[in-house]
Design a protein around this motif. Structure first.
Motif, mmCIF file in Angstrom:
data_model
loop_
_atom_site.group_PDB
_atom_site.id
_atom_site.type_symbol
_atom_site.label_atom_id
_atom_site.label_comp_id
_atom_site.label_asym_id
_atom_site.label_seq_id
_atom_site.Cartn_x
_atom_site.Cartn_y
_atom_site.Cartn_z
ATOM 1 N N ILE A 34 0.635 -1.243 -0.423
ATOM 2 C CA ILE A 34 -0.326 0.104 0.181
ATOM 3 C C ILE A 34 0.644 1.315 -0.031
ATOM 4 C CG2 ILE A 34 -1.919 1.420 1.122
ATOM 5 C CD1 ILE A 34 -2.511 -1.436 2.384
ATOM 6 N N LEU A 35 2.039 1.231 1.037
ATOM 7 C CA LEU A 35 3.222 2.123 0.825
ATOM 8 C C LEU A 35 3.240 2.767 -0.686
ATOM 9 C CD1 LEU A 35 4.229 4.377 2.379
ATOM 10 C CD2 LEU A 35 5.785 3.227 3.120
ATOM 11 N N ALA A 36 3.667 1.648 -1.243
ATOM 12 C CA ALA A 36 4.457 1.462 -2.873
ATOM 13 C C ALA A 36 3.512 2.207 -3.891
ATOM 14 C CB ALA A 36 5.346 0.464 -2.581
ATOM 15 N N VAL A 37 2.489 1.630 -3.796
ATOM 16 C CA VAL A 37 1.510 2.422 -4.626
ATOM 17 C C VAL A 37 1.221 4.373 -4.167
ATOM 18 C CG1 VAL A 37 -0.722 1.961 -4.919
ATOM 19 C CG2 VAL A 37 0.569 -0.331 -4.607
ATOM 20 N N ALA A 38 0.878 3.966 -2.807
ATOM 21 C CA ALA A 38 0.444 5.326 -2.516
ATOM 22 C C ALA A 38 1.693 6.196 -3.012
ATOM 23 C CB ALA A 38 0.782 5.369 -1.462
ATOM 24 N N MET A 39 3.252 5.960 -2.567
ATOM 25 C CA MET A 39 4.492 6.708 -3.334
ATOM 26 C C MET A 39 4.271 6.801 -5.035
ATOM 27 S SD MET A 39 7.164 5.064 -0.959
ATOM 28 C CE MET A 39 8.294 6.447 -1.931
ATOM 29 N N ALA A 40 3.106 5.148 -5.373
ATOM 30 C CA ALA A 40 3.535 5.238 -7.139
ATOM 31 C C ALA A 40 2.598 6.438 -7.723
ATOM 32 C CB ALA A 40 3.784 3.839 -7.417
ATOM 33 N N CYS A 41 1.388 6.563 -7.221
ATOM 34 C CA CYS A 41 0.805 7.073 -7.102
ATOM 35 C C CYS A 41 1.029 8.737 -7.825
ATOM 36 C CB CYS A 41 -1.105 7.095 -6.766
ATOM 37 S SG CYS A 41 -1.433 5.346 -6.497
ATOM 38 N N ALA A 42 1.458 9.010 -6.626
ATOM 39 C CA ALA A 42 2.297 10.641 -6.241
ATOM 40 C C ALA A 42 2.737 10.822 -6.930
ATOM 41 C CB ALA A 42 2.397 10.560 -5.150
ATOM 42 N N ILE A 43 3.243 10.433 -7.571
ATOM 43 C CA ILE A 43 4.541 10.477 -8.974
ATOM 44 C C ILE A 43 4.043 10.237 -10.510
ATOM 45 C CG2 ILE A 43 6.963 9.925 -9.665
ATOM 46 C CD1 ILE A 43 7.609 8.569 -7.471
ATOM 47 N N GLY A 44 3.714 8.710 -10.175
ATOM 48 C CA GLY A 44 3.013 8.788 -11.448
ATOM 49 C C GLY A 44 1.593 9.399 -12.327
ATOM 50 N N THR A 63 6.644 9.277 -23.588
ATOM 51 C CA THR A 63 5.279 8.618 -23.240
ATOM 52 C C THR A 63 6.308 7.346 -23.879
ATOM 53 O OG1 THR A 63 3.739 10.621 -24.223
ATOM 54 C CG2 THR A 63 3.606 8.734 -24.507
ATOM 55 N N VAL A 64 7.440 7.132 -24.621
ATOM 56 C CA VAL A 64 7.682 5.847 -25.715
ATOM 57 C C VAL A 64 8.273 5.125 -24.225
ATOM 58 C CG1 VAL A 64 9.439 4.486 -26.417
ATOM 59 C CG2 VAL A 64 7.567 6.561 -27.933
ATOM 60 N N PHE A 65 8.871 5.646 -22.748
ATOM 61 C CA PHE A 65 9.700 5.143 -22.926
ATOM 62 C C PHE A 65 9.204 5.363 -21.360
ATOM 63 C CE2 PHE A 65 12.835 6.142 -18.584
ATOM 64 C CZ PHE A 65 14.142 5.152 -18.951
ATOM 65 N N VAL A 66 7.898 5.570 -21.342
ATOM 66 C CA VAL A 66 7.153 5.066 -20.040
ATOM 67 C C VAL A 66 6.347 4.008 -20.020
ATOM 68 C CG1 VAL A 66 4.943 5.993 -18.359
ATOM 69 C CG2 VAL A 66 6.977 7.695 -18.991
ATOM 70 N N ASN A 67 5.570 3.556 -21.617
ATOM 71 C CA ASN A 67 5.470 2.726 -21.988
ATOM 72 C C ASN A 67 5.908 1.789 -21.274
ATOM 73 O OD1 ASN A 67 3.187 4.316 -22.336
ATOM 74 N ND2 ASN A 67 3.179 4.920 -24.672
ATOM 75 N N THR A 112 5.237 2.485 -10.463
ATOM 76 C CA THR A 112 5.058 4.025 -11.162
ATOM 77 C C THR A 112 4.799 4.111 -12.562
ATOM 78 O OG1 THR A 112 6.420 5.162 -8.739
ATOM 79 C CG2 THR A 112 6.478 6.203 -11.432
ATOM 80 N N PRO A 113 5.778 3.683 -13.385
ATOM 81 C CA PRO A 113 5.190 2.940 -14.806
ATOM 82 C C PRO A 113 4.129 2.525 -15.352
ATOM 83 C CG PRO A 113 7.264 2.497 -14.464
ATOM 84 C CD PRO A 113 6.857 2.199 -13.428
ATOM 85 N N ILE A 114 3.439 2.168 -14.445
ATOM 86 C CA ILE A 114 1.914 1.699 -14.298
ATOM 87 C C ILE A 114 0.617 2.347 -14.264
ATOM 88 C CG2 ILE A 114 0.452 -0.169 -13.928
ATOM 89 C CD1 ILE A 114 2.461 -2.440 -13.025
ATOM 90 N N VAL A 115 0.973 2.882 -13.332
ATOM 91 C CA VAL A 115 0.697 3.870 -13.003
ATOM 92 C C VAL A 115 0.207 5.772 -13.695
ATOM 93 C CG1 VAL A 115 -0.131 5.778 -11.160
ATOM 94 C CG2 VAL A 115 0.264 3.259 -10.266
ATOM 95 N N ARG A 120 -1.643 8.548 -18.511
ATOM 96 C CA ARG A 120 -2.177 9.614 -19.325
ATOM 97 C C ARG A 120 -2.856 9.307 -20.539
ATOM 98 N NH1 ARG A 120 -0.671 8.824 -24.139
ATOM 99 N NH2 ARG A 120 -0.741 6.234 -24.437
ATOM 100 N N GLN A 121 -2.831 7.809 -21.165
ATOM 101 C CA GLN A 121 -3.993 7.321 -21.410
ATOM 102 C C GLN A 121 -5.674 8.294 -21.513
ATOM 103 O OE1 GLN A 121 -4.090 5.826 -24.344
ATOM 104 N NE2 GLN A 121 -5.116 6.816 -25.162
ATOM 105 N N VAL A 122 -5.842 7.908 -19.969
ATOM 106 C CA VAL A 122 -7.312 8.436 -19.840
ATOM 107 C C VAL A 122 -7.415 9.714 -19.355
ATOM 108 C CG1 VAL A 122 -8.515 8.832 -17.313
ATOM 109 C CG2 VAL A 122 -7.348 6.575 -17.490
ATOM 110 N N VAL A 123 -5.978 10.350 -19.611
ATOM 111 C CA VAL A 123 -6.323 11.802 -19.504
ATOM 112 C C VAL A 123 -6.180 12.861 -20.351
ATOM 113 C CG1 VAL A 123 -4.640 13.496 -18.609
ATOM 114 C CG2 VAL A 123 -5.355 12.300 -17.153
ATOM 115 N N GLU A 124 -6.061 11.904 -21.235
ATOM 116 C CA GLU A 124 -5.517 12.070 -22.585
ATOM 117 C C GLU A 124 -6.640 11.809 -23.692
ATOM 118 O OE1 GLU A 124 -1.855 12.352 -26.040
ATOM 119 O OE2 GLU A 124 -2.938 10.044 -25.855
#
Length: 235
Positions: A34-44, A63-67, A112-115, A120-124
């Motif tokens: 949970i802590l890792a996912v919270a940090m990943a969301c704060a960044i991602g 974008t390609v790099f993150v994917n 983080t890359p998954i988030v 990006r796809q949702v917001v785009e």
């Protein structure tokens, strides 16, 4: 077959009795994840929104790099974090290797890359729909990002849950940086691997049942949130 049947029976007995070792392992797994996912969301989340809305040189490459990082091998992440935190590494002075903190760092890097990519796809998609309206309102870039993130909150919750499911199943990176130390860094996935190799099927099966149950719960929450988002969208 009798041995397997007995192992299943003992596994359910461990779960129903609230075995102390079992509960300790589950609690540490959930705390780290949970802590890792919270940090990943704060960044991602902001990173993904920036890639969706921003217009800057190298955006396509970023974008390609993150994917591409979505498929990053966990053992490679574990090795990289190990080299950073080892006594000879640049962060060795912090003495974080073989601690839950090191496991959180490794899982954060993996999730983080998954988030970010899913955000990006949702917001785009949302930005394409509301771009003209936001422009007419004179919204600045940060305001646009904040507005779109808030409007997409239900979809982004499913993104966070997807990251949670990924982190719960992780074993390669956490065993490298955590060491699978009893009562210190032993989590569900690493314990299943260890106890199976030792032939202690009851504990491995008990943790496996819990892990599968958590995965089903996470997927159920994802489907429920998607349904809620769809109903709100057509309301």
């Amino acid at each position: 077959m009798q041995d397997f049947g007995a192992a299943f029976g003992q596994a359910f007995a461990l779960i129903l009795s609230g075995d102390a070792d079992l509960m300790e392992i589950i609690a540490l797994s959930l705390r780290v994840t949970i802590l890792a996912v919270a940090m990943a969301c704060a960044i991602g989340l902001p990173l993904g929104a920036l890639l969706a809305v921003g217009r800057f040189p190298g955006r396509g490459a970023a974008t390609v790099f993150v994917n591409a990082l979505m498929g990053l091998p966990p053992v490679v992440v574990g090795l990289g974090v190990y080299l950073l935190l080892s006594s000879a590494g640049p962060l060795g002075v912090l003495q974080l290797l073989y601690t839950p903190t090191a496991m959180v760092i490794a899982q954060t890097i993996l999730v983080t890359p998954i988030v970010a990519a899913l955000t990006r796809q949702v917001v785009e998609d949302l930005h394409a729909e509301y771009d003209e309206l936001l422009r007419s309102m004179g919204a600045r870039r940060l305001g646009v990002i904040a507005t779109l993130l808030w409007d997409a909150r239900y979809s982004l919750l499913t993104t966070a849950l997807a990251g949670l499911g990924r982190a719960l199943a992780e074993v390669g990176a956490v065993i490298i940086v955590g060491g699978n130390i009893n009562h210190v860094t032993r989590v569900m996935t690493t314990t299943i691997a260890l106890e199976t190799s030792k032939g202690n099927l009851s504990l491995a099966l008990g943790l496996g049942i819990i892990l599968v149950g958590l995965s089903i719960l996470v997927n159920g929450l994802v489907m429920g949130l998607r349904g809620s988002a769809a109903r709100l969208a057509y309301a």
